[in-house]
Design a protein around this motif. Structure first.
Motif, PDB file in Angstrom:
ATOM      1  N   UNK A   1       0.779  -1.227   0.000  1.00 30.56           N
ATOM      2  CA  UNK A   1       0.000   0.000   0.000  1.00 30.56           C
ATOM      3  C   UNK A   1       0.815   1.284   0.000  1.00 30.56           C
ATOM      4  N   UNK A   2       2.127   1.168   0.125  1.00 32.54           N
ATOM      5  CA  UNK A   2       2.943   2.381   0.164  1.00 32.54           C
ATOM      6  C   UNK A   2       2.737   3.245  -1.081  1.00 32.54           C
ATOM      7  N   UNK A   3       2.642   2.599  -2.239  1.00 32.50           N
ATOM      8  CA  UNK A   3       2.473   3.374  -3.468  1.00 32.50           C
ATOM      9  C   UNK A   3       1.095   4.006  -3.573  1.00 32.50           C
ATOM     10  N   UNK A   4       0.139   3.501  -2.804  1.00 34.37           N
ATOM     11  CA  UNK A   4      -1.219   4.047  -2.846  1.00 34.37           C
ATOM     12  C   UNK A   4      -1.460   5.091  -1.746  1.00 34.37           C
ATOM     13  N   UNK A   5      -1.011   4.781  -0.526  1.00 37.05           N
ATOM     14  CA  UNK A   5      -1.305   5.641   0.618  1.00 37.05           C
ATOM     15  C   UNK A   5      -0.107   6.444   1.108  1.00 37.05           C
ATOM     16  N   UNK A   6       1.098   6.067   0.684  1.00 39.78           N
ATOM     17  CA  UNK A   6       2.279   6.739   1.182  1.00 39.78           C
ATOM     18  C   UNK A   6       2.596   6.317   2.611  1.00 39.78           C
ATOM     19  N   UNK A   7       3.479   7.085   3.248  1.00 40.76           N
ATOM     20  CA  UNK A   7       3.919   6.782   4.607  1.00 40.76           C
ATOM     21  C   UNK A   7       3.045   7.512   5.615  1.00 40.76           C
ATOM     22  N   UNK A   8       2.825   6.893   6.764  1.00 39.26           N
ATOM     23  CA  UNK A   8       2.089   7.583   7.819  1.00 39.26           C
ATOM     24  C   UNK A   8       0.994   6.738   8.436  1.00 39.26           C
ATOM     25  N   UNK A   9       0.357   7.334   9.416  1.00 41.00           N
ATOM     26  CA  UNK A   9      -0.614   6.621  10.244  1.00 41.00           C
ATOM     27  C   UNK A   9      -1.874   6.255   9.470  1.00 41.00           C
ATOM     28  N   UNK A  10      -2.346   7.112   8.600  1.00 41.80           N
ATOM     29  CA  UNK A  10      -3.580   6.807   7.867  1.00 41.80           C
ATOM     30  C   UNK A  10      -3.403   5.571   6.997  1.00 41.80           C
ATOM     31  N   UNK A  11      -2.279   5.491   6.291  1.00 44.34           N
ATOM     32  CA  UNK A  11      -2.002   4.316   5.484  1.00 44.34           C
ATOM     33  C   UNK A  11      -1.831   3.072   6.338  1.00 44.34           C
ATOM     34  N   UNK A  12      -1.218   3.231   7.504  1.00 47.29           N
ATOM     35  CA  UNK A  12      -1.036   2.120   8.434  1.00 47.29           C
ATOM     36  C   UNK A  12      -2.388   1.599   8.916  1.00 47.29           C
TER      37      UNK A  12
ATOM     38  N   UNK B   1      19.259  25.285   8.840  1.00 46.85           N
ATOM     39  CA  UNK B   1      18.698  24.032   9.329  1.00 46.85           C
ATOM     40  C   UNK B   1      17.348  23.772   8.670  1.00 46.85           C
ATOM     41  N   UNK B   2      17.192  22.595   8.086  1.00 48.12           N
ATOM     42  CA  UNK B   2      15.975  22.242   7.366  1.00 48.12           C
ATOM     43  C   UNK B   2      15.427  20.926   7.915  1.00 48.12           C
ATOM     44  N   UNK B   3      14.179  20.919   8.317  1.00 47.55           N
ATOM     45  CA  UNK B   3      13.513  19.678   8.714  1.00 47.55           C
ATOM     46  C   UNK B   3      12.949  19.035   7.456  1.00 47.55           C
ATOM     47  N   UNK B   4      13.379  17.805   7.162  1.00 47.96           N
ATOM     48  CA  UNK B   4      12.926  17.093   5.968  1.00 47.96           C
ATOM     49  C   UNK B   4      12.312  15.779   6.431  1.00 47.96           C
ATOM     50  N   UNK B   5      10.996  15.694   6.386  1.00 46.22           N
ATOM     51  CA  UNK B   5      10.310  14.532   6.921  1.00 46.22           C
ATOM     52  C   UNK B   5       9.221  14.080   5.958  1.00 46.22           C
ATOM     53  N   UNK B   6       8.858  12.802   6.058  1.00 47.40           N
ATOM     54  CA  UNK B   6       7.782  12.274   5.231  1.00 47.40           C
ATOM     55  C   UNK B   6       6.699  11.707   6.129  1.00 47.40           C
ATOM     56  N   UNK B   7       5.493  11.587   5.603  1.00 47.27           N
ATOM     57  CA  UNK B   7       4.376  11.073   6.390  1.00 47.27           C
ATOM     58  C   UNK B   7       3.153  11.953   6.243  1.00 47.27           C
ATOM     59  N   UNK B   8       2.168  11.734   7.123  1.00 46.79           N
ATOM     60  CA  UNK B   8       0.933  12.508   7.086  1.00 46.79           C
ATOM     61  C   UNK B   8       1.217  13.965   7.426  1.00 46.79           C
ATOM     62  N   UNK B   9       0.740  14.869   6.595  1.00 48.04           N
ATOM     63  CA  UNK B   9       1.002  16.303   6.782  1.00 48.04           C
ATOM     64  C   UNK B   9       0.542  16.780   8.149  1.00 48.04           C
ATOM     65  N   UNK B  10      -0.715  16.521   8.512  1.00 45.19           N
ATOM     66  CA  UNK B  10      -1.256  17.008   9.779  1.00 45.19           C
ATOM     67  C   UNK B  10      -0.513  16.408  10.966  1.00 45.19           C
ATOM     68  N   UNK B  11      -0.176  15.130  10.880  1.00 40.05           N
ATOM     69  CA  UNK B  11       0.499  14.470  11.990  1.00 40.05           C
ATOM     70  C   UNK B  11       1.903  15.022  12.179  1.00 40.05           C
ATOM     71  N   UNK B  12       2.622  15.233  11.093  1.00 43.51           N
ATOM     72  CA  UNK B  12       3.969  15.784  11.206  1.00 43.51           C
ATOM     73  C   UNK B  12       3.928  17.216  11.734  1.00 43.51           C
ATOM     74  N   UNK B  13       2.959  17.999  11.289  1.00 41.26           N
ATOM     75  CA  UNK B  13       2.827  19.361  11.801  1.00 41.26           C
ATOM     76  C   UNK B  13       2.490  19.350  13.289  1.00 41.26           C
TER      77      UNK B  13
END
Length: 234
Positions: free
Chosen positions: A53-64, A119-131
């Motif tokens: 499902x990574x290619x469909x939902x990407x990384x993060x809690x919603x896909x999990x 300094x740059x924060x570079x992260x992947x995952x759900x936008x709302x969760x990371x924010x």
């Protein structure tokens, strides 16, 4: 000129704990399906679903969470009770509310580097969760830029470091994932500083590029300023 002018930082399990909450949720999930399969079987099926499902939902809690529901349907041969689906949604929502636990040496290291490097924060995952996690961490003001991306590749790092800084060859990426943080950053021309975490997700495991001249490995983020000084003095 200084060899490094910008530093990118991964977030989850580099700046704060993350994977431990997924592991706890996975244990709860296996318990929910205990009448249908053993815990290891449930975990194996869940991992297979996540990879698919990574290619469909990407990384993060919603896909999990969606992968947990899909796994429950498979393990029960389509007979999963509605109550179990509701329980899965509940533990998925709880995962979105887990507290932010900053890792040791993070804040003091960022404060020491702030103003001297971009300094740059570079992260992947759900936008709302990371924010949410960034806001709760109290670290947001220490970064000059925030980049929340769908995935991390050499192209990602070239784009970010070319747009925000002096290019990838004068940048460094710091993180706990060899696959996402280190190998592609080095491929882009940057330095890659690997900080191992005991619970890094198995999907992120690859062999360390030990022969790469720009590869470094440290035990904790508090050792980063020393690495920077060594590179600067070389």
């Amino acid at each position: 000129m200084r060899p490094i002018t910008a530093i990118g930082f991964d977030a989850d399990d580099t700046l704060w704990q993350n994977e431990q909450f997924y592991r706890l949720t996975e244990q709860q999930f296996a318990t929910l399906l205990g009448d249908y399969a053993g815990g290891s079987q449930v975990s194996d099926r869940l991992l297979e679903a996540e990879k698919r499902n990574l290619e469909h939902y990407g990384f993060g809690i919603k896909g999990f969470t969606l992968s947990m529901i899909e796994t429950a349907i498979e393990v029960t041969n389509g007979n999963v009770p509605a109550k179990t689906i509701s329980d899965i949604l509940d533990i998925g929502r709880e995962l979105l509310r887990h507290p932010v636990e900053t890792l040791p040496h993070v804040e003091e290291t960022l404060r020491a580097l702030n103003g001297e490097y971009l300094l740059v924060l570079i992260t992947k995952g759900d936008l709302f969760d990371q924010e949410r996690k960034l806001a709760q961490s109290g670290l947001g003001d220490l970064f000059d830029a925030i980049e929340i991306v769908s995935d991390k590749s050499a192209t990602t790092y070239r784009r970010i470091f070319s747009k925000l800084a002096d290019g990838p060859d004068r940048a460094m990426m710091v993180g706990n994932s060899l696959k996402s943080d280190i190998v592609p950053a080095i491929a882009a021309g940057s330095y890659g500083v690997f900080i191992p975490h005991a619970l890094t997700w198995i999907v992120e495991h690859v062999e360390p590029p030990k022969d790469a001249p720009r590869f470094r490995q440290i035990e904790h983020i508090g050792q980063l300023p020393e690495v920077l000084e060594q590179i600067r003095a070389a």
